[in-house]
Scaffold this active site. Sequence first.
Site, short mmCIF file in Angstrom:
data_model
loop_
_atom_site.label_atom_id
_atom_site.label_comp_id
_atom_site.label_asym_id
_atom_site.label_seq_id
_atom_site.Cartn_x
_atom_site.Cartn_y
_atom_site.Cartn_z
N CYS A 189 68.67 65.01 73.87
CA CYS A 189 69.05 66.23 73.13
C CYS A 189 67.84 66.74 72.35
O CYS A 189 66.82 66.04 72.20
CB CYS A 189 70.22 65.94 72.19
SG CYS A 189 69.76 65.10 70.66
N CYS B 64 72.37 59.19 68.64
CA CYS B 64 72.06 59.03 70.06
C CYS B 64 71.33 57.72 70.37
O CYS B 64 70.67 57.13 69.50
CB CYS B 64 71.15 60.17 70.53
SG CYS B 64 71.94 61.78 70.57
N GLU C 297 68.60 57.42 72.08
CA GLU C 297 67.15 57.58 71.92
C GLU C 297 66.75 57.33 70.47
O GLU C 297 65.72 56.70 70.19
CB GLU C 297 66.73 58.99 72.33
CG GLU C 297 66.93 59.30 73.81
CD GLU C 297 68.31 59.85 74.14
OE1 GLU C 297 69.28 59.54 73.41
OE2 GLU C 297 68.42 60.58 75.14
N CYS D 174 66.59 64.53 69.47
CA CYS D 174 65.89 63.32 69.92
C CYS D 174 64.53 63.65 70.50
O CYS D 174 63.60 62.85 70.38
CB CYS D 174 66.75 62.55 70.91
SG CYS D 174 68.13 61.71 70.10
N ASN E 17 73.88 54.70 72.02
CA ASN E 17 74.51 55.63 71.08
C ASN E 17 75.57 54.91 70.25
O ASN E 17 76.21 53.94 70.70
CB ASN E 17 75.08 56.87 71.78
CG ASN E 17 76.00 56.61 72.95
OD1 ASN E 17 75.92 55.57 73.58
ND2 ASN E 17 76.87 57.55 73.23
N1 THU Z 1 73.99 61.12 73.63
C1 THU Z 1 72.92 60.26 73.64
O1 THU Z 1 73.03 59.13 73.12
N2 THU Z 1 71.77 60.66 74.21
C2 THU Z 1 71.62 61.82 74.91
O2 THU Z 1 70.56 62.05 75.45
C3 THU Z 1 72.72 62.77 75.00
C4 THU Z 1 73.92 62.45 74.18
C5 THU Z 1 75.26 60.66 73.07
C6 THU Z 1 75.70 61.30 71.80
C7 THU Z 1 77.19 61.07 71.86
O3 THU Z 1 77.50 59.75 71.38
C8 THU Z 1 77.52 61.11 73.34
O4 THU Z 1 76.30 60.90 74.00
C9 THU Z 1 78.13 62.43 73.81
O5 THU Z 1 77.35 63.50 73.42
#
Ligand code: THU
Length: 135
Positions: free
Chosen positions: A87, A54, A56, A90, A43
């Site tokens: 999320c 994110c 993903e 994603c 992320n």
């Molecule tokens: N996030 C991800 O990178 N992947 C996920 O599956 C859930 C959330 C990140 C987004 C943000 O930078 C942090 O986690 C908090 O939400």
Amino acid sequence: MSVRDELIAAARAVRTHAYAPYSRFAVGAAVRDEQGRIHAGCNVENAAYPQGWCAETSALAAMVAAGGRRVLAMAVCAVSEVPVTPCGGCRQKLREFAADDCPVWIADEQALRAEHTLGELLPHSFGPQHLRGPA
Ligand code: THU
């Protein structure tokens, strides 16, 4: 090492590069493409909070940039009481490149925490075939 363990290891490794100074919630993701290659991403947050993205999404972008077009499996690594599944946004992005039976492995630093398919995470999804119109 199994395909699953390799993908989880890649997600764990890339998680250490997460740029998450605001949430302090580091996430790593890795995808295996149709050539058997692994692409990883973390992320990337931003001072303008909604502009962050994110892990993903990063992994999928890395795959596309390397010429990959299909995702055969995905692994996500984060540390949380409950397994961290992708999320909604994603899930849809993954849907573009993966079939319903694509495994999504959820891990933390120590272990595999959960296993789903994309079809379980995003049932009855909208995809490229809907744009083809009637036969
Ligand atoms: N996030 C991800 O990178 N992947 C996920 O599956 C859930 C959330 C990140 C987004 C943000 O930078 C942090 O986690 C908090 O939400």
